[in-house]
Design a protein around this motif. Structure first.
Motif, PDB file in Angstrom:
ATOM      1  N   PHE A   1      -2.715   7.313   5.962  1.00  0.00           N
ATOM      2  CA  PHE A   1      -2.086   6.000   5.832  1.00  0.00           C
ATOM      3  C   PHE A   1      -1.040   5.783   6.918  1.00  0.00           C
ATOM      4  O   PHE A   1      -0.934   4.708   7.521  1.00  0.00           O
ATOM      5  CB  PHE A   1      -1.469   5.850   4.441  1.00  0.00           C
ATOM      6  CG  PHE A   1      -0.750   4.540   4.248  1.00  0.00           C
ATOM      7  CD1 PHE A   1      -1.354   3.338   4.576  1.00  0.00           C
ATOM      8  CD2 PHE A   1       0.542   4.506   3.740  1.00  0.00           C
ATOM      9  CE1 PHE A   1      -0.703   2.129   4.405  1.00  0.00           C
ATOM     10  CE2 PHE A   1       1.209   3.298   3.559  1.00  0.00           C
ATOM     11  CZ  PHE A   1       0.587   2.114   3.894  1.00  0.00           C
ATOM     12  N   HIS A   2      -0.263   6.828   7.178  1.00  0.00           N
ATOM     13  CA  HIS A   2       0.749   6.758   8.244  1.00  0.00           C
ATOM     14  C   HIS A   2       0.083   6.419   9.575  1.00  0.00           C
ATOM     15  O   HIS A   2       0.565   5.591  10.356  1.00  0.00           O
ATOM     16  CB  HIS A   2       1.451   8.113   8.329  1.00  0.00           C
ATOM     17  CG  HIS A   2       2.705   8.104   9.137  1.00  0.00           C
ATOM     18  ND1 HIS A   2       3.675   9.067   9.004  1.00  0.00           N
ATOM     19  CD2 HIS A   2       3.150   7.283  10.108  1.00  0.00           C
ATOM     20  CE1 HIS A   2       4.663   8.826   9.855  1.00  0.00           C
ATOM     21  NE2 HIS A   2       4.362   7.754  10.551  1.00  0.00           N
ATOM     22  N   ALA A   3      -1.071   7.058   9.843  1.00  0.00           N
ATOM     23  CA  ALA A   3      -1.800   6.793  11.084  1.00  0.00           C
ATOM     24  C   ALA A   3      -2.323   5.359  11.116  1.00  0.00           C
ATOM     25  O   ALA A   3      -2.377   4.731  12.181  1.00  0.00           O
ATOM     26  CB  ALA A   3      -2.946   7.783  11.242  1.00  0.00           C
ATOM     27  N   LEU A   4      -2.725   4.817   9.958  1.00  0.00           N
ATOM     28  CA  LEU A   4      -3.169   3.422   9.916  1.00  0.00           C
ATOM     29  C   LEU A   4      -2.028   2.480  10.313  1.00  0.00           C
ATOM     30  O   LEU A   4      -2.237   1.521  11.049  1.00  0.00           O
ATOM     31  CB  LEU A   4      -3.682   3.051   8.528  1.00  0.00           C
ATOM     32  CG  LEU A   4      -4.096   1.582   8.391  1.00  0.00           C
ATOM     33  CD1 LEU A   4      -5.428   1.337   9.081  1.00  0.00           C
ATOM     34  CD2 LEU A   4      -4.162   1.148   6.938  1.00  0.00           C
ATOM     35  N   VAL A   5      -0.814   2.766   9.820  1.00  0.00           N
ATOM     36  CA  VAL A   5       0.331   1.931  10.176  1.00  0.00           C
ATOM     37  C   VAL A   5       0.545   1.964  11.685  1.00  0.00           C
ATOM     38  O   VAL A   5       0.811   0.945  12.322  1.00  0.00           O
ATOM     39  CB  VAL A   5       1.602   2.382   9.432  1.00  0.00           C
ATOM     40  CG1 VAL A   5       2.808   1.582   9.900  1.00  0.00           C
ATOM     41  CG2 VAL A   5       1.418   2.220   7.926  1.00  0.00           C
ATOM     42  N   ARG A   6       0.408   3.133  12.276  1.00  0.00           N
ATOM     43  CA  ARG A   6       0.556   3.231  13.725  1.00  0.00           C
ATOM     44  C   ARG A   6      -0.582   2.495  14.434  1.00  0.00           C
ATOM     45  O   ARG A   6      -0.416   2.015  15.565  1.00  0.00           O
ATOM     46  CB  ARG A   6       0.594   4.698  14.160  1.00  0.00           C
ATOM     47  CG  ARG A   6       1.820   5.437  13.665  1.00  0.00           C
ATOM     48  CD  ARG A   6       1.962   6.802  14.339  1.00  0.00           C
ATOM     49  NE  ARG A   6       3.152   7.485  13.864  1.00  0.00           N
ATOM     50  CZ  ARG A   6       4.378   7.252  14.292  1.00  0.00           C
ATOM     51  NH1 ARG A   6       4.589   6.334  15.222  1.00  0.00           N
ATOM     52  NH2 ARG A   6       5.403   7.915  13.810  1.00  0.00           N
ATOM     53  N   THR A   7      -1.739   2.423  13.790  1.00  0.00           N
ATOM     54  CA  THR A   7      -2.889   1.750  14.383  1.00  0.00           C
ATOM     55  C   THR A   7      -2.704   0.243  14.410  1.00  0.00           C
ATOM     56  O   THR A   7      -2.923  -0.410  15.436  1.00  0.00           O
ATOM     57  CB  THR A   7      -4.172   2.092  13.598  1.00  0.00           C
ATOM     58  OG1 THR A   7      -4.414   3.503  13.668  1.00  0.00           O
ATOM     59  CG2 THR A   7      -5.378   1.350  14.147  1.00  0.00           C
TER      60      THR A   7
ATOM     61  N   MET B   1       0.829  -1.208   0.000  1.00  0.00           N
ATOM     62  CA  MET B   1       0.000   0.000   0.000  1.00  0.00           C
ATOM     63  C   MET B   1       0.862   1.256   0.000  1.00  0.00           C
ATOM     64  O   MET B   1       0.516   2.261  -0.623  1.00  0.00           O
ATOM     65  CB  MET B   1      -0.928   0.001   1.213  1.00  0.00           C
ATOM     66  CG  MET B   1      -2.061  -1.018   1.123  1.00  0.00           C
ATOM     67  SD  MET B   1      -3.038  -1.118   2.662  1.00  0.00           S
ATOM     68  CE  MET B   1      -3.894   0.480   2.627  1.00  0.00           C
ATOM     69  N   ALA B   2       1.997   1.207   0.691  1.00  0.00           N
ATOM     70  CA  ALA B   2       2.895   2.360   0.753  1.00  0.00           C
ATOM     71  C   ALA B   2       3.461   2.709  -0.623  1.00  0.00           C
ATOM     72  O   ALA B   2       3.868   3.846  -0.865  1.00  0.00           O
ATOM     73  CB  ALA B   2       4.036   2.087   1.729  1.00  0.00           C
TER      74      ALA B   2
END
Length: 404
Positions: A318-324, A306-307
């Protein structure tokens, strides 16, 4: 050079840190505005490399002939104030994955029944019972507050024949978690969860032979499937008493940040925040789930792919999803520096690169070893993750049994 000495007009060649230690999904770019500048300076990264052939040098002065990109120096006082802290912090997990799994499993079972009934009513053309949705959203929210990894991990494990229903439950959970990660207040987070639960209701207007087709769709069938956001929007509009955000996410969760999505070809900030969140959550759950026409990708590999999809997503979201979900989400197969292979069995808030791993195999000897849980974040633990691994290449097919 020190991060605090960066200024507008410089070309960043690299960051002193790993790929997630800074708030950008690219390592090489020009600092073009005060927002980029503030994000670099507030990132926690100690230093950067710059390329003076492509941007300003450290010693260049505003308006000088030697400056490749003319840009005024921006003093710290002139930088836009940093964003306010989240109104509602990401909840501190109150129990481990193992402690929450049993409750989460029961909730998944109830959720599947409730969503199946809800969607079947929609398929029959009956009004959608919106009031019946909110208790389910509340239960999911409370489970995530106790330990988000348990429910998110279980929601990913769905059979092909239940994908349409369980996908909505999974996206609801992802939207709630992502909303908290982005600092949205609890009311807005619940709206995001409700929107996630209902985002695909339009698929109930799709012919079953198209919806459940095991092979590739024809152009005509794909055109039919592309109509599901608009059909769902019409269903929700008829139901009434829904937040506008739920209608918006239903209609626009297939828009892309570069404008190449559908149905409105919206781009950038023209797509609402919740719809941008819906797009990321919808895709992540879709590619990590078994579908009638394809096998799931493993969670860590899915994030990496996805990145690379330039233009699809709002990178901040998207960055926040990775942290999630974690750089190495629950169930990921990883290789440690010691040569052992293990499965990620627990995630610790704020420790993206140091999860709890259950090791079980020696990559050097290609043989099973005594299972052991290793908390990579604990002081004195010298092992670390070297890479994520493809379970198929090692012949492992039951990795989820390690943590559920």
């Amino acid at each position: 050079m020190p991060t605090q000495a960066v200024r507008i007009g410089m070309f960043i060649q690299g960051f002193d840190g790993n790929w997630l230690s800074h708030p950008f999904w690219k390592n090489r770019f020009v600092i073009e505005d005060t927002e980029d500048l503030a994000r670099v300076r507030q990132s926690g990264v100690a230093g950067v490399w710059i390329d003076t052939s492509k941007g300003l040098d450290v010693a260049a002065r505003a308006g000088s002939a030697s400056a490749p990109l003319a840009a005024p120096f921006v003093a710290p006082a002139e930088i836009a104030a940093p964003a306010a802290p989240p109104a509602v912090p990401v909840p501190v997990q109150t129990c481990s994955v193992r402690d929450e799994l049993q409750r989460a499993a029961k909730l998944i079972k109830r959720s599947k029944k409730a969503v199946t009934e809800l969607f079947q009513e929609a398929r029959l053309g009956n009004a959608i019972n919106i009031e019946g949705c909110m208790p389910l959203v509340t239960d999911i929210s409370e489970s995530l507050a106790r330990n988000s990894s348990a429910l998110l991990g279980l929601a990913r494990l769905k059979h092909k024949d239940e994908y349409t229903y369980m996908h909505s439950v999974a996206v609801c959970a992802l939207m709630l978690s992502l909303a908290r990660q982005l600092g949205l207040d609890e009311e807005r987070a619940r709206e995001a969860g409700l929107a996630g639960l209902l985002h695909d209701v339009g698929k109930m207007a799709m012919p079953l032979e198209v919806l459940n087709k095991p092979g590739s769709l024809t152009d005509a069938e794909f055109a039919i499937m592309r109509s599901h956001p608009e059909r769902g929007h019409a269903m929700l509009l008829a139901a009434g008493s829904l937040p506008e955000s739920a209608l918006d996410v239903c209609l626009h969760h297939h828009e892309k940040y570069d404008g190449s999505g559908y149905p409105g070809h919206l781009a950038g900030e023209d797509i609402s925040l919740l719809a941008r969140m819906g797009a990321v959550c919808d895709v992540y759950d879709a590619i990590t789930s078994n579908r009638p026409y394809k096998q799931a990708w493993n969670p860590a590999e899915s994030l990496a792919r996805m990145a690379q999809w330039t233009g699809h997503f709002d990178t901040r979201v998207f960055h926040a999803l990775v942290r999630t979900v974690g750089i190495y989400p629950l169930g990921s197969l990883v290789r440690l520096e010691s040569g052992r292979l293990g499965v990620v069995v627990d995630l610790l808030p704020g420790k993206l690169t140091t999860p709890v791993v259950r090791v079980f195999f020696s990559a050097k000897n290609r043989a099973a070893i005594v299972q052991q849980e290793v908390d990579l974040s604990r002081p004195g633990v010298n092992d670390r993750i070297l890479s994520r691994e493809d379970p198929a290449e090692w012949g492992f097919s039951n990795l989820d049994d390690f943590w559920r």
